[in-house]
Design an enzyme around this catalytic site. Structure first.
Site, mmCIF file in Angstrom:
data_model
loop_
_atom_site.group_PDB
_atom_site.id
_atom_site.type_symbol
_atom_site.label_atom_id
_atom_site.label_comp_id
_atom_site.label_asym_id
_atom_site.label_seq_id
_atom_site.Cartn_x
_atom_site.Cartn_y
_atom_site.Cartn_z
ATOM 1 N N TYR A 32 0.776 -1.282 -0.003
ATOM 2 C CA TYR A 32 0.064 -0.034 -0.096
ATOM 3 C C TYR A 32 0.870 1.209 0.010
ATOM 4 O O TYR A 32 2.157 1.123 0.211
ATOM 5 C CB TYR A 32 -1.215 -0.122 1.265
ATOM 6 C CG TYR A 32 -0.423 0.441 2.455
ATOM 7 C CD1 TYR A 32 0.559 -0.464 3.227
ATOM 8 C CD2 TYR A 32 -0.507 1.691 3.119
ATOM 9 C CE1 TYR A 32 1.020 -0.176 4.339
ATOM 10 C CE2 TYR A 32 0.078 2.051 4.484
ATOM 11 C CZ TYR A 32 0.865 1.246 4.915
ATOM 12 O OH TYR A 32 1.430 1.435 6.329
ATOM 13 N N ARG A 51 8.314 3.934 -4.791
ATOM 14 C CA ARG A 51 8.635 2.840 -3.531
ATOM 15 C C ARG A 51 7.522 1.793 -3.695
ATOM 16 O O ARG A 51 7.522 0.524 -3.296
ATOM 17 C CB ARG A 51 8.052 3.521 -2.253
ATOM 18 C CG ARG A 51 8.270 2.753 -1.138
ATOM 19 C CD ARG A 51 8.357 3.533 0.249
ATOM 20 N NE ARG A 51 6.812 4.052 0.337
ATOM 21 C CZ ARG A 51 6.503 4.943 1.524
ATOM 22 N NH1 ARG A 51 7.572 5.110 2.364
ATOM 23 N NH2 ARG A 51 5.436 5.426 1.635
ATOM 24 N N ARG A 100 -7.924 -21.115 -0.218
ATOM 25 C CA ARG A 100 -6.932 -20.533 0.687
ATOM 26 C C ARG A 100 -5.779 -21.458 0.584
ATOM 27 O O ARG A 100 -5.677 -22.543 1.179
ATOM 28 C CB ARG A 100 -7.432 -20.467 1.949
ATOM 29 C CG ARG A 100 -6.376 -19.921 2.967
ATOM 30 C CD ARG A 100 -6.875 -19.840 4.380
ATOM 31 N NE ARG A 100 -5.780 -19.218 5.519
ATOM 32 C CZ ARG A 100 -4.832 -19.908 6.001
ATOM 33 N NH1 ARG A 100 -4.939 -21.192 5.924
ATOM 34 N NH2 ARG A 100 -3.866 -19.327 6.577
ATOM 35 N N HIS A 102 -1.170 -20.886 0.498
ATOM 36 C CA HIS A 102 -0.159 -19.979 0.971
ATOM 37 C C HIS A 102 0.447 -19.675 -0.346
ATOM 38 O O HIS A 102 0.906 -18.459 -0.512
ATOM 39 C CB HIS A 102 0.695 -20.257 1.732
ATOM 40 C CG HIS A 102 0.047 -20.570 3.265
ATOM 41 N ND1 HIS A 102 -0.890 -21.373 3.803
ATOM 42 C CD2 HIS A 102 0.683 -19.934 4.251
ATOM 43 C CE1 HIS A 102 -1.195 -20.852 4.928
ATOM 44 N NE2 HIS A 102 -0.091 -20.391 5.565
ATOM 45 N N LYS A 149 6.491 -2.088 2.335
ATOM 46 C CA LYS A 149 5.559 -1.321 2.840
ATOM 47 C C LYS A 149 4.331 -2.099 2.539
ATOM 48 O O LYS A 149 3.250 -2.146 1.672
ATOM 49 C CB LYS A 149 4.972 0.009 2.233
ATOM 50 C CG LYS A 149 4.135 1.201 2.954
ATOM 51 C CD LYS A 149 4.203 2.356 2.536
ATOM 52 C CE LYS A 149 3.463 3.401 3.159
ATOM 53 N NZ LYS A 149 3.068 3.367 4.364
ATOM 54 N N GLU A 182 12.610 2.761 13.988
ATOM 55 C CA GLU A 182 11.907 3.767 13.663
ATOM 56 C C GLU A 182 10.490 3.910 14.574
ATOM 57 O O GLU A 182 10.692 3.658 15.598
ATOM 58 C CB GLU A 182 11.075 3.444 11.954
ATOM 59 C CG GLU A 182 10.423 2.505 11.850
ATOM 60 C CD GLU A 182 10.151 1.982 10.680
ATOM 61 O OE1 GLU A 182 9.808 2.784 9.884
ATOM 62 O OE2 GLU A 182 9.596 0.805 10.268
HETATM 63 N N1 PDD Z 1 2.682 5.591 7.700
HETATM 64 N N2 PDD Z 1 7.591 4.074 9.043
HETATM 65 C C1 PDD Z 1 6.396 3.393 9.126
HETATM 66 C C2 PDD Z 1 6.457 2.102 9.822
HETATM 67 C C3 PDD Z 1 5.072 3.933 8.365
HETATM 68 O O1 PDD Z 1 3.993 3.308 8.231
HETATM 69 C C4 PDD Z 1 5.356 5.238 7.752
HETATM 70 C C5 PDD Z 1 4.118 5.913 7.109
HETATM 71 C C6 PDD Z 1 6.575 5.729 7.637
HETATM 72 C C7 PDD Z 1 6.498 7.139 6.973
HETATM 73 O O2 PDD Z 1 6.698 6.967 5.781
HETATM 74 P P1 PDD Z 1 6.131 8.184 4.577
HETATM 75 O O3 PDD Z 1 7.071 9.309 4.853
HETATM 76 O O4 PDD Z 1 6.522 7.741 3.418
HETATM 77 O O5 PDD Z 1 4.647 8.491 4.935
HETATM 78 C C8 PDD Z 1 7.427 5.478 8.367
HETATM 79 C C9 PDD Z 1 1.587 5.915 6.570
HETATM 80 C C10 PDD Z 1 1.402 7.464 6.386
HETATM 81 C C11 PDD Z 1 0.567 5.093 7.299
HETATM 82 O O6 PDD Z 1 0.748 3.688 7.392
HETATM 83 O O7 PDD Z 1 -0.496 5.450 7.202
#
Ligand code: PDD
Length: 285
Positions: A32, A51, A100, A102, A149, A182
């Site tokens: 996403y 990304r 279902r 994997h 992501k 983070e």
């Molecule tokens: N979150 N780290 C994580 C784990 C995140 O989920 C996000 C963003 C960031 C910052 O990424 P960016 O600068 O590209 O938004 C860092 C989004 C906004 C969310 O999950 O809603």
């Protein structure tokens, strides 16, 4: 009613339906993006798309439509939803299978879903207007592919909820060796003696687009000292300033960590300088 995009069609949110056999639902098998947009202008559209492509590639999926087609969809959603302060959410799953299993299914269409949601007004470099964040810290218990992501966000959700349960806004995470990774939904920067620090990219953190843009802006501006290196939690605890970065927050100042004030407990001057720079250059991306 919010207008959304699902598998090639625009429709009201209430009409958007997917099968419970969708692998996004069953396995969190998808990628996403969240892109901020103000008055019809996206911030960081191309790096967000880049990304997403890398994330899809990392999990063995193609980009379901090209970047130009995504731009047309996003522009239409923004305009159909009033062109105000909007976050654009894009979700691509591996699609709906008949059983279902994997293993990656062969030859089924991916599910592509996008919608917009209201976000706060554009952040401004103004100490009297910005919200000071309170955070706790916790050991990072997520998986070892945090650079992807993925829509499988349970690890992040659990850490975010840890903060909620403690009555704060976010949870800053550290690895087994005590180094900052983070936060549950943001990247983290710290400032000590006017030196700005953030951990380098690896499998322990998401390559945030706000992080990428801020680093690029700092390098071009070349006035503030910035280094990308491992940051120990002892340094985080002793920092003059801590910032959270994400698409909707931009650069958010942290004023309290684990119940202790960060620096003097007030929003810092370095935050003011970098948010001003970010506001000036963010539409260049
Ligand atoms: N979150 N780290 C994580 C784990 C995140 O989920 C996000 C963003 C960031 C910052 O990424 P960016 O600068 O590209 O938004 C860092 C989004 C906004 C969310 O999950 O809603």
């Amino acid at each position: 009613m919010t207008s959304v995009f699902l598998n090639g069609e625009f429709m009201p949110m209430a009409e958007a339906k997917i099968s419970p056999m969708d692998r996004g639902f069953l396995f969190g098998d998808g990628i996403y993006e969240v892109i901020p947009s103000y008055a019809g202008r996206c911030v960081g559209f191309l790096p967000h798309m880049q990304r997403m492509q890398e994330g899809l590639q990392a999990i063995g999926m193609p980009l379901p439509m090209d970047v130009t087609a995504f731009k047309i969809v996003i522009d239409r959603l923004i305009s159909d939803n009033g062109s105000g302060n909007l976050g654009v959410y894009i979700h691509v799953s591996r699609g709906t299978d008949t059983k279902r299993n994997h293993a990656f299914p062969l030859n089924i269409p991916q599910t592509v879903f996008a919608f917009t949601f209201a976000i706060p007004t554009e952040p401004v470099a103004d100490k009297s207007e910005v919200k000071g964040y309170k955070v706790i810290s916790a050991q990072d218990l997520r998986w070892k592919r945090c650079q992807v992501k993925s829509t499988s966000l349970l690890g992040n959700v659990m850490h975010y909820q840890q903060g909620q349960n403690a009555g704060v806004n976010e949870t800053i995470l550290y690895n087994a060796q005590g180094f900052l990774t983070e936060a549950s939904a943001c990247n983290v920067f710290v400032v000590k003696d006017n030196l700005i620090l953030t951990p380098p990219l690896d499998n322990q953190l998401l390559p945030g687009i706000t992080r990428l843009m801020l680093i690029d802006i700092l390098k071009h501006d070349n006035k503030l000292k910035f280094v990308e290196r491992a940051v120990h939690m002892d340094e985080v605890k002793a920092a003059d300033e801590i910032w959270l970065t994400s698409s909707s927050k931009e650069i958010a100042p942290v004023i309290e960590l684990d119940g202790q004030p960060v620096g003097d407990g007030k929003v810092g001057d370095m935050w003011l300088a970098v948010q001003a720079l970010f506001s000036l250059y963010k539409y260049n991306y």
